[in-house]
Design a protein around this motif. Structure first.
Motif, PDB file in Angstrom:
ATOM      1  N   PHE A 228       0.827  -1.217   0.000  1.00  0.00           N
ATOM      2  CA  PHE A 228       0.000   0.000   0.000  1.00  0.00           C
ATOM      3  C   PHE A 228       0.853   1.256   0.000  1.00  0.00           C
ATOM      4  N   LYS A 229       0.195   2.370  -0.334  1.00  0.00           N
ATOM      5  CA  LYS A 229       0.806   3.699  -0.287  1.00  0.00           C
ATOM      6  C   LYS A 229      -0.214   4.642   0.356  1.00  0.00           C
ATOM      7  N   LEU A 230       0.198   5.349   1.388  1.00  0.00           N
ATOM      8  CA  LEU A 230      -0.704   6.239   2.127  1.00  0.00           C
ATOM      9  C   LEU A 230      -0.574   7.665   1.589  1.00  0.00           C
ATOM     10  N   PHE A 231      -1.604   8.146   0.914  1.00  0.00           N
ATOM     11  CA  PHE A 231      -1.537   9.448   0.252  1.00  0.00           C
ATOM     12  C   PHE A 231      -2.099  10.607   1.083  1.00  0.00           C
ATOM     13  N   GLU A 232      -3.261  10.390   1.706  1.00  0.00           N
ATOM     14  CA  GLU A 232      -3.915  11.495   2.407  1.00  0.00           C
ATOM     15  C   GLU A 232      -4.801  10.967   3.527  1.00  0.00           C
ATOM     16  N   ILE A 233      -5.151  11.861   4.451  1.00  0.00           N
ATOM     17  CA  ILE A 233      -5.966  11.506   5.615  1.00  0.00           C
ATOM     18  C   ILE A 233      -7.195  12.405   5.672  1.00  0.00           C
ATOM     19  N   ASN A 234      -8.315  11.836   6.053  1.00  0.00           N
ATOM     20  CA  ASN A 234      -9.539  12.598   6.320  1.00  0.00           C
ATOM     21  C   ASN A 234      -9.856  12.427   7.797  1.00  0.00           C
ATOM     22  N   ARG A 235      -9.677  13.501   8.578  1.00  0.00           N
ATOM     23  CA  ARG A 235      -9.936  13.423  10.014  1.00  0.00           C
ATOM     24  C   ARG A 235     -11.444  13.371  10.260  1.00  0.00           C
ATOM     25  N   LEU A 236     -11.897  12.332  10.941  1.00  0.00           N
ATOM     26  CA  LEU A 236     -13.326  12.119  11.155  1.00  0.00           C
ATOM     27  C   LEU A 236     -13.749  12.492  12.574  1.00  0.00           C
ATOM     28  N   ASP A 237     -15.036  12.731  12.744  1.00  0.00           N
ATOM     29  CA  ASP A 237     -15.647  13.023  14.047  1.00  0.00           C
ATOM     30  C   ASP A 237     -16.836  12.083  14.188  1.00  0.00           C
ATOM     31  N   SER A 238     -16.584  10.883  14.694  1.00  0.00           N
ATOM     32  CA  SER A 238     -17.590   9.817  14.695  1.00  0.00           C
ATOM     33  C   SER A 238     -18.815  10.135  15.530  1.00  0.00           C
ATOM     34  N   ASP A 239     -18.652  10.855  16.649  1.00  0.00           N
ATOM     35  CA  ASP A 239     -19.802  11.149  17.501  1.00  0.00           C
ATOM     36  C   ASP A 239     -20.391  12.535  17.254  1.00  0.00           C
ATOM     37  N   GLY A 240     -19.831  13.282  16.301  1.00  0.00           N
ATOM     38  CA  GLY A 240     -20.387  14.583  15.944  1.00  0.00           C
ATOM     39  C   GLY A 240     -20.375  15.606  17.057  1.00  0.00           C
ATOM     40  N   ASP A 241     -19.395  15.489  17.968  1.00  0.00           N
ATOM     41  CA  ASP A 241     -19.368  16.412  19.116  1.00  0.00           C
ATOM     42  C   ASP A 241     -18.490  17.638  18.868  1.00  0.00           C
ATOM     43  N   GLY A 242     -17.965  17.770  17.637  1.00  0.00           N
ATOM     44  CA  GLY A 242     -17.144  18.930  17.325  1.00  0.00           C
ATOM     45  C   GLY A 242     -15.665  18.726  17.587  1.00  0.00           C
ATOM     46  N   ILE A 243     -15.298  17.561  18.095  1.00  0.00           N
ATOM     47  CA  ILE A 243     -13.891  17.233  18.346  1.00  0.00           C
ATOM     48  C   ILE A 243     -13.543  16.011  17.511  1.00  0.00           C
ATOM     49  N   LYS A 244     -12.516  16.129  16.681  1.00  0.00           N
ATOM     50  CA  LYS A 244     -12.134  15.048  15.783  1.00  0.00           C
ATOM     51  C   LYS A 244     -11.661  13.822  16.559  1.00  0.00           C
ATOM     52  N   ASN A 245     -11.820  12.657  15.934  1.00  0.00           N
ATOM     53  CA  ASN A 245     -11.429  11.404  16.588  1.00  0.00           C
ATOM     54  C   ASN A 245      -9.977  11.414  17.061  1.00  0.00           C
ATOM     55  N   PHE A 246      -9.070  11.943  16.238  1.00  0.00           N
ATOM     56  CA  PHE A 246      -7.657  11.898  16.618  1.00  0.00           C
ATOM     57  C   PHE A 246      -7.394  12.776  17.840  1.00  0.00           C
ATOM     58  N   GLN A 247      -8.252  13.783  18.065  1.00  0.00           N
ATOM     59  CA  GLN A 247      -8.109  14.636  19.239  1.00  0.00           C
ATOM     60  C   GLN A 247      -8.703  13.973  20.487  1.00  0.00           C
ATOM     61  N   GLU A 248      -9.421  12.885  20.290  1.00  0.00           N
ATOM     62  CA  GLU A 248     -10.003  12.143  21.413  1.00  0.00           C
ATOM     63  C   GLU A 248      -9.161  10.922  21.774  1.00  0.00           C
ATOM     64  N   ASP A 249      -7.994  10.831  21.153  1.00  0.00           N
ATOM     65  CA  ASP A 249      -7.000   9.804  21.481  1.00  0.00           C
ATOM     66  C   ASP A 249      -6.177  10.336  22.655  1.00  0.00           C
ATOM     67  N   ILE A 250      -6.631  10.081  23.864  1.00  0.00           N
ATOM     68  CA  ILE A 250      -6.093  10.736  25.058  1.00  0.00           C
ATOM     69  C   ILE A 250      -4.601  10.463  25.241  1.00  0.00           C
ATOM     70  N   ASN A 251      -4.180   9.219  25.069  1.00  0.00           N
ATOM     71  CA  ASN A 251      -2.760   8.925  25.291  1.00  0.00           C
ATOM     72  C   ASN A 251      -1.916   9.125  24.037  1.00  0.00           C
ATOM     73  N   GLY A 252      -2.543   9.539  22.941  1.00  0.00           N
ATOM     74  CA  GLY A 252      -1.808   9.914  21.746  1.00  0.00           C
ATOM     75  C   GLY A 252      -1.054   8.801  21.046  1.00  0.00           C
ATOM     76  N   ASP A 253      -1.498   7.541  21.211  1.00  0.00           N
ATOM     77  CA  ASP A 253      -0.764   6.434  20.597  1.00  0.00           C
ATOM     78  C   ASP A 253      -1.272   6.076  19.206  1.00  0.00           C
ATOM     79  N   GLY A 254      -2.323   6.769  18.748  1.00  0.00           N
ATOM     80  CA  GLY A 254      -2.860   6.515  17.420  1.00  0.00           C
ATOM     81  C   GLY A 254      -3.954   5.477  17.361  1.00  0.00           C
ATOM     82  N   TYR A 255      -4.312   4.908  18.524  1.00  0.00           N
ATOM     83  CA  TYR A 255      -5.306   3.843  18.557  1.00  0.00           C
ATOM     84  C   TYR A 255      -6.342   4.095  19.642  1.00  0.00           C
ATOM     85  N   VAL A 256      -7.631   3.992  19.278  1.00  0.00           N
ATOM     86  CA  VAL A 256      -8.723   4.053  20.247  1.00  0.00           C
ATOM     87  C   VAL A 256      -9.648   2.871  19.970  1.00  0.00           C
ATOM     88  N   TYR A 257     -10.243   2.313  21.016  1.00  0.00           N
ATOM     89  CA  TYR A 257     -11.022   1.096  20.865  1.00  0.00           C
ATOM     90  C   TYR A 257     -12.362   1.197  21.589  1.00  0.00           C
TER      91      TYR A 257
END
Length: 334
Positions: A228-257
Protein backbone atom coordinates in the motif's frame (compact mmCIF):
# COMPACT_ATOMS: atom_id res chain seq x y z
CA UNK A 1 -67.43 -28.17 -10.78
CA UNK A 2 -65.80 -24.79 -10.18
CA UNK A 3 -65.63 -25.53 -6.46
CA UNK A 4 -63.95 -28.88 -7.16
CA UNK A 5 -61.35 -27.19 -9.40
CA UNK A 6 -60.66 -24.61 -6.66
CA UNK A 7 -59.96 -27.25 -3.98
CA UNK A 8 -57.89 -29.33 -6.39
CA UNK A 9 -55.64 -26.35 -7.23
CA UNK A 10 -55.37 -25.47 -3.51
CA UNK A 11 -54.29 -29.03 -2.71
CA UNK A 12 -51.62 -29.09 -5.45
CA UNK A 13 -50.28 -25.69 -4.32
CA UNK A 14 -50.06 -26.78 -0.67
CA UNK A 15 -48.20 -29.97 -1.57
CA UNK A 16 -45.78 -27.98 -3.73
CA UNK A 17 -45.05 -25.53 -0.93
CA UNK A 18 -44.29 -28.26 1.57
CA UNK A 19 -42.16 -30.05 -1.00
CA UNK A 20 -40.07 -26.94 -1.69
CA UNK A 21 -39.57 -26.31 2.01
CA UNK A 22 -38.28 -29.79 2.53
CA UNK A 23 -35.94 -29.78 -0.48
CA UNK A 24 -34.56 -26.30 0.35
CA UNK A 25 -33.79 -26.97 4.00
CA UNK A 26 -30.82 -24.83 5.11
CA UNK A 27 -27.44 -26.52 5.15
CA UNK A 28 -25.88 -27.26 8.49
CA UNK A 29 -23.78 -24.31 9.68
CA UNK A 30 -20.25 -25.16 10.76
CA UNK A 31 -19.13 -23.24 13.87
CA UNK A 32 -16.13 -20.93 13.32
CA UNK A 33 -12.74 -22.34 14.21
CA UNK A 34 -11.10 -21.48 17.49
CA UNK A 35 -9.28 -18.16 17.07
CA UNK A 36 -6.12 -19.23 18.88
CA UNK A 37 -5.82 -22.48 16.92
CA UNK A 38 -6.35 -20.75 13.57
CA UNK A 39 -3.92 -17.96 14.48
CA UNK A 40 -1.16 -20.51 15.13
CA UNK A 41 -1.67 -21.85 11.60
CA UNK A 42 -1.77 -18.36 10.09
CA UNK A 43 1.40 -17.29 11.87
CA UNK A 44 3.24 -20.36 10.58
CA UNK A 45 2.18 -19.55 7.01
CA UNK A 46 3.03 -15.85 7.28
CA UNK A 47 6.48 -16.47 8.75
CA UNK A 48 7.24 -19.13 6.14
CA UNK A 49 6.34 -16.62 3.43
CA UNK A 50 8.52 -13.95 5.02
CA UNK A 51 11.46 -16.35 5.12
CA UNK A 52 11.11 -17.76 1.59
CA UNK A 53 10.31 -14.67 -0.52
CA UNK A 54 12.30 -11.59 -1.45
CA UNK A 55 11.15 -8.18 -2.68
CA UNK A 56 11.98 -5.84 -5.53
CA UNK A 57 11.02 -2.19 -4.98
CA UNK A 58 10.66 0.53 -7.63
CA UNK A 59 12.14 3.92 -6.71
CA UNK A 60 10.58 6.34 -9.19
CA UNK A 61 9.76 9.59 -7.38
CA UNK A 62 6.74 11.49 -8.69
CA UNK A 63 5.45 8.61 -10.81
CA UNK A 64 2.61 6.18 -10.16
CA UNK A 65 4.89 3.17 -9.85
CA UNK A 66 7.05 4.75 -7.12
CA UNK A 67 7.41 2.19 -4.30
CA UNK A 68 5.67 -0.57 -6.22
CA UNK A 69 6.83 -3.86 -4.76
CA UNK A 70 7.14 -7.32 -6.33
CA UNK A 71 7.41 -10.58 -4.36
CA UNK A 72 9.45 -13.47 -5.70
CA UNK A 73 10.09 -16.89 -4.18
CA UNK A 74 13.74 -17.56 -3.41
CA UNK A 75 14.90 -20.46 -5.57
CA UNK A 76 16.79 -23.37 -4.05
CA UNK A 77 20.31 -22.13 -3.45
CA UNK A 78 19.24 -18.51 -4.06
CA UNK A 79 21.11 -15.74 -2.25
CA UNK A 80 18.51 -12.97 -2.26
CA UNK A 81 17.74 -11.53 1.19
CA UNK A 82 14.39 -12.76 2.46
CA UNK A 83 11.76 -10.35 3.71
CA UNK A 84 12.38 -11.74 7.20
CA UNK A 85 16.03 -10.68 6.98
CA UNK A 86 14.85 -7.05 7.30
CA UNK A 87 13.44 -7.68 10.78
CA UNK A 88 14.20 -4.59 12.91
CA UNK A 89 16.64 -3.34 10.29
CA UNK A 90 18.18 0.09 11.09
CA UNK A 91 17.50 1.15 7.47
CA UNK A 92 14.65 0.71 4.99
CA UNK A 93 13.17 -1.66 4.08
CA UNK A 94 12.44 -2.52 7.69
CA UNK A 95 10.27 -5.41 8.92
CA UNK A 96 8.49 -4.60 12.17
CA UNK A 97 5.68 -6.13 14.20
CA UNK A 98 3.17 -4.97 16.76
CA UNK A 99 0.98 -6.88 19.20
CA UNK A 100 -2.76 -6.65 18.59
CA UNK A 101 -5.05 -7.82 21.39
CA UNK A 102 -8.29 -9.24 20.01
CA UNK A 103 -10.50 -12.29 20.68
CA UNK A 104 -8.71 -12.75 24.04
CA UNK A 105 -5.43 -13.55 22.29
CA UNK A 106 -2.47 -11.42 21.22
CA UNK A 107 -1.76 -11.41 17.50
CA UNK A 108 1.63 -10.55 16.04
CA UNK A 109 1.00 -8.25 13.09
CA UNK A 110 4.02 -8.02 10.79
CA UNK A 111 4.41 -4.99 8.54
CA UNK A 112 7.21 -4.01 6.18
CA UNK A 113 8.14 -0.32 6.04
CA UNK A 114 9.43 0.65 2.60
CA UNK A 115 9.16 4.33 3.47
CA UNK A 116 7.64 5.88 6.59
CA UNK A 117 6.37 9.09 4.95
CA UNK A 118 7.00 12.73 5.82
CA UNK A 119 3.54 14.05 6.74
CA UNK A 120 1.04 13.05 9.42
CA UNK A 121 -0.25 9.70 10.66
CA UNK A 122 -3.89 8.63 10.87
CA UNK A 123 -5.48 7.07 13.90
CA UNK A 124 -7.35 3.81 13.50
CA UNK A 125 -10.61 5.80 13.29
CA UNK A 126 -9.69 8.21 10.48
CA UNK A 127 -10.35 8.08 6.76
CA UNK A 128 -7.42 7.31 4.45
CA UNK A 129 -6.72 7.69 0.74
CA UNK A 130 -4.54 4.78 -0.29
CA UNK A 131 -3.58 2.69 -3.28
CA UNK A 132 -3.15 -1.02 -2.59
CA UNK A 133 -2.68 -4.49 -3.99
CA UNK A 134 -4.00 -7.56 -2.18
CA UNK A 135 -3.03 -11.24 -2.17
CA UNK A 136 -4.09 -14.11 0.05
CA UNK A 137 -2.02 -17.06 1.26
CA UNK A 138 -3.09 -20.67 0.86
CA UNK A 139 -1.60 -24.16 0.79
CA UNK A 140 -1.82 -25.92 -2.56
CA UNK A 141 -0.79 -29.40 -3.65
CA UNK A 142 0.98 -29.82 -6.98
CA UNK A 143 2.19 -33.33 -7.87
CA UNK A 144 1.61 -34.37 -4.26
CA UNK A 145 3.89 -31.57 -3.05
CA UNK A 146 2.26 -28.96 -0.81
CA UNK A 147 3.41 -25.40 -1.36
CA UNK A 148 2.53 -22.04 0.16
CA UNK A 149 1.11 -19.81 -2.55
CA UNK A 150 0.13 -16.14 -2.72
CA UNK A 151 -2.90 -15.48 -4.94
CA UNK A 152 -3.78 -12.01 -6.25
CA UNK A 153 -7.36 -10.84 -5.63
CA UNK A 154 -7.61 -7.05 -5.93
CA UNK A 155 -5.73 -3.85 -6.80
CA UNK A 156 -6.43 -0.11 -6.72
CA UNK A 157 -3.74 2.07 -8.33
CA UNK A 158 -5.57 5.41 -8.54
CA UNK A 159 -7.83 5.74 -5.48
CA UNK A 160 -10.81 8.08 -5.76
CA UNK A 161 -12.37 7.72 -2.31
CA UNK A 162 -11.36 7.55 1.34
CA UNK A 163 -11.63 4.38 3.39
CA UNK A 164 -12.99 4.76 6.92
CA UNK A 165 -10.67 2.63 9.05
CA UNK A 166 -13.49 1.85 11.48
CA UNK A 167 -15.25 -0.11 8.72
CA UNK A 168 -12.29 -1.85 7.07
CA UNK A 169 -10.73 -5.10 8.28
CA UNK A 170 -8.94 -4.79 11.62
CA UNK A 171 -5.51 -5.33 10.08
CA UNK A 172 -5.78 -2.08 8.14
CA UNK A 173 -6.70 -0.04 11.20
CA UNK A 174 -3.83 -1.59 13.14
CA UNK A 175 -1.22 -0.88 10.45
CA UNK A 176 -1.88 2.51 8.85
CA UNK A 177 -1.25 4.55 12.06
CA UNK A 178 2.39 3.37 11.81
CA UNK A 179 2.81 5.32 8.54
CA UNK A 180 2.59 8.95 7.42
CA UNK A 181 1.29 10.81 4.41
CA UNK A 182 3.55 12.71 1.99
CA UNK A 183 2.96 15.62 -0.37
CA UNK A 184 1.04 15.92 -3.63
CA UNK A 185 0.52 18.34 -6.51
CA UNK A 186 -1.96 18.65 -9.37
CA UNK A 187 -0.80 18.21 -12.94
CA UNK A 188 -2.00 20.05 -16.04
CA UNK A 189 -3.73 16.88 -17.32
CA UNK A 190 -5.86 16.64 -14.18
CA UNK A 191 -3.86 13.87 -12.56
CA UNK A 192 -2.19 14.10 -9.17
CA UNK A 193 1.46 13.38 -8.37
CA UNK A 194 2.30 12.04 -4.91
CA UNK A 195 5.72 12.23 -3.30
CA UNK A 196 7.35 11.10 -0.04
CA UNK A 197 4.24 9.14 1.02
CA UNK A 198 4.39 6.27 3.43
CA UNK A 199 4.59 2.91 1.70
CA UNK A 200 4.69 -0.61 3.04
CA UNK A 201 3.31 -4.13 3.18
CA UNK A 202 1.10 -5.64 5.87
CA UNK A 203 0.87 -9.37 6.59
CA UNK A 204 -2.49 -10.01 8.21
CA UNK A 205 -3.59 -13.16 10.09
CA UNK A 206 -7.14 -14.16 9.14
CA UNK A 207 -8.41 -13.20 12.60
CA UNK A 208 -7.55 -9.59 11.72
CA UNK A 209 -9.00 -10.04 8.24
CA UNK A 210 -12.16 -11.81 7.03
CA UNK A 211 -11.70 -14.96 9.14
CA UNK A 212 -14.45 -17.56 8.50
CA UNK A 213 -16.52 -15.30 6.23
CA UNK A 214 -14.05 -14.71 3.41
CA UNK A 215 -14.88 -12.00 0.89
CA UNK A 216 -15.68 -12.36 -2.81
CA UNK A 217 -12.72 -14.34 -4.18
CA UNK A 218 -10.95 -14.54 -0.80
CA UNK A 219 -11.50 -17.92 0.88
CA UNK A 220 -12.30 -18.29 4.56
CA UNK A 221 -9.38 -18.38 7.03
CA UNK A 222 -6.93 -16.87 4.55
CA UNK A 223 -4.03 -14.70 5.76
CA UNK A 224 -3.77 -11.52 3.67
CA UNK A 225 -0.91 -9.51 2.19
CA UNK A 226 -1.50 -5.88 1.25
CA UNK A 227 1.14 -3.63 -0.29
CA UNK A 228 0.00 0.00 0.00
CA UNK A 229 0.81 3.70 -0.29
CA UNK A 230 -0.70 6.24 2.13
CA UNK A 231 -1.54 9.45 0.25
CA UNK A 232 -3.92 11.50 2.41
CA UNK A 233 -5.97 11.51 5.61
CA UNK A 234 -9.54 12.60 6.32
CA UNK A 235 -9.94 13.42 10.01
CA UNK A 236 -13.33 12.12 11.16
CA UNK A 237 -15.65 13.02 14.05
CA UNK A 238 -17.59 9.82 14.70
CA UNK A 239 -19.80 11.15 17.50
CA UNK A 240 -20.39 14.58 15.94
CA UNK A 241 -19.37 16.41 19.12
CA UNK A 242 -17.14 18.93 17.33
CA UNK A 243 -13.89 17.23 18.35
CA UNK A 244 -12.13 15.05 15.78
CA UNK A 245 -11.43 11.40 16.59
CA UNK A 246 -7.66 11.90 16.62
CA UNK A 247 -8.11 14.64 19.24
CA UNK A 248 -10.00 12.14 21.41
CA UNK A 249 -7.00 9.80 21.48
CA UNK A 250 -6.09 10.74 25.06
CA UNK A 251 -2.76 8.92 25.29
CA UNK A 252 -1.81 9.91 21.75
CA UNK A 253 -0.76 6.43 20.60
CA UNK A 254 -2.86 6.52 17.42
CA UNK A 255 -5.31 3.84 18.56
CA UNK A 256 -8.72 4.05 20.25
CA UNK A 257 -11.02 1.10 20.86
CA UNK A 258 -14.64 0.38 21.68
CA UNK A 259 -14.43 -2.38 24.26
CA UNK A 260 -18.23 -2.77 24.32
CA UNK A 261 -17.81 -5.03 21.29
CA UNK A 262 -17.77 -8.33 23.16
CA UNK A 263 -17.15 -10.35 19.97
CA UNK A 264 -13.76 -8.66 19.63
CA UNK A 265 -13.16 -8.12 23.34
CA UNK A 266 -14.74 -10.95 25.38
CA UNK A 267 -12.78 -9.68 28.39
CA UNK A 268 -12.82 -5.94 29.11
CA UNK A 269 -9.31 -4.56 29.73
CA UNK A 270 -8.57 -3.24 33.21
CA UNK A 271 -7.47 0.10 31.76
CA UNK A 272 -9.33 2.13 29.12
CA UNK A 273 -7.12 5.17 28.53
CA UNK A 274 -9.33 6.83 25.91
CA UNK A 275 -12.47 7.00 28.05
CA UNK A 276 -12.36 10.14 30.22
CA UNK A 277 -15.44 9.51 32.36
CA UNK A 278 -14.94 5.71 32.49
CA UNK A 279 -18.52 5.00 31.45
CA UNK A 280 -17.44 2.29 29.00
CA UNK A 281 -17.93 4.50 25.95
CA UNK A 282 -14.67 5.68 24.33
CA UNK A 283 -14.46 9.44 23.88
CA UNK A 284 -14.60 9.27 20.09
CA UNK A 285 -18.10 7.74 20.38
CA UNK A 286 -19.22 9.56 23.56
CA UNK A 287 -21.27 12.75 23.14
CA UNK A 288 -20.75 13.60 26.82
CA UNK A 289 -17.08 12.77 27.46
CA UNK A 290 -16.86 14.09 31.00
CA UNK A 291 -20.15 12.53 32.12
CA UNK A 292 -21.63 15.73 33.59
CA UNK A 293 -24.95 15.47 31.76
CA UNK A 294 -24.08 18.28 29.34
CA UNK A 295 -23.04 17.33 25.82
CA UNK A 296 -19.49 18.05 24.76
CA UNK A 297 -20.79 19.97 21.76
CA UNK A 298 -22.75 22.30 24.03
CA UNK A 299 -19.73 22.86 26.26
CA UNK A 300 -17.53 23.96 23.38
CA UNK A 301 -20.10 26.25 21.69
CA UNK A 302 -19.68 29.99 22.26
CA UNK A 303 -22.42 32.53 22.96
CA UNK A 304 -22.99 33.00 19.22
CA UNK A 305 -23.61 29.30 18.69
CA UNK A 306 -20.26 28.71 16.95
CA UNK A 307 -18.11 25.71 17.87
CA UNK A 308 -14.80 26.63 19.50
CA UNK A 309 -11.94 24.78 17.76
CA UNK A 310 -10.33 22.14 19.94
CA UNK A 311 -6.97 23.90 19.92
CA UNK A 312 -8.54 27.17 21.08
CA UNK A 313 -10.45 25.87 24.09
CA UNK A 314 -9.04 27.70 27.16
CA UNK A 315 -7.26 25.73 29.83
CA UNK A 316 -8.59 25.80 33.37
CA UNK A 317 -6.46 28.79 34.31
CA UNK A 318 -8.65 30.79 31.94
CA UNK A 319 -5.94 32.81 30.24
CA UNK A 320 -3.83 30.42 28.18
CA UNK A 321 -4.51 27.92 25.43
CA UNK A 322 -3.65 24.34 26.28
CA UNK A 323 -4.41 21.88 23.45
CA UNK A 324 -3.67 19.03 25.82
CA UNK A 325 -5.94 20.48 28.53
CA UNK A 326 -6.55 17.81 31.18
CA UNK A 327 -5.85 14.30 29.87
CA UNK A 328 -6.20 15.79 26.36
CA UNK A 329 -9.92 16.16 26.78
CA UNK A 330 -12.63 18.45 27.97
CA UNK A 331 -13.02 18.53 31.76
CA UNK A 332 -14.95 21.26 33.52
CA UNK A 333 -12.97 23.72 35.61
CA UNK A 334 -13.95 23.96 39.26
Amino acid sequence: MNKFKYYFILLITTVSLFSCSKDDAPAEITPPRDYAVQYATDLTDIEEYLKTYYITVVNHAGFQDDQDVTFTKIATGGTQPSIYSYLKSPTYPKLLSRPVKLHDITYTLYYLVLREGTGISPTNTDGILTSYKGDYLSRQKVAEVETLTATFFEESKSPQQFFNLTTTITGWGETFPEFKTGTYSSNADGTVSYNDFGAGVMFIPSGLGYYNLGSNSIPAYAPLIFSFKLFEINRLDSDGDGIKNFQEDINGDGYVYDYRNTANYPTTPTTTPDDTDKDGIPNFLDTDDDGDGVSTKTEITNANGVLIPFEAIPACNGNTTDPARIKRHLVKCN
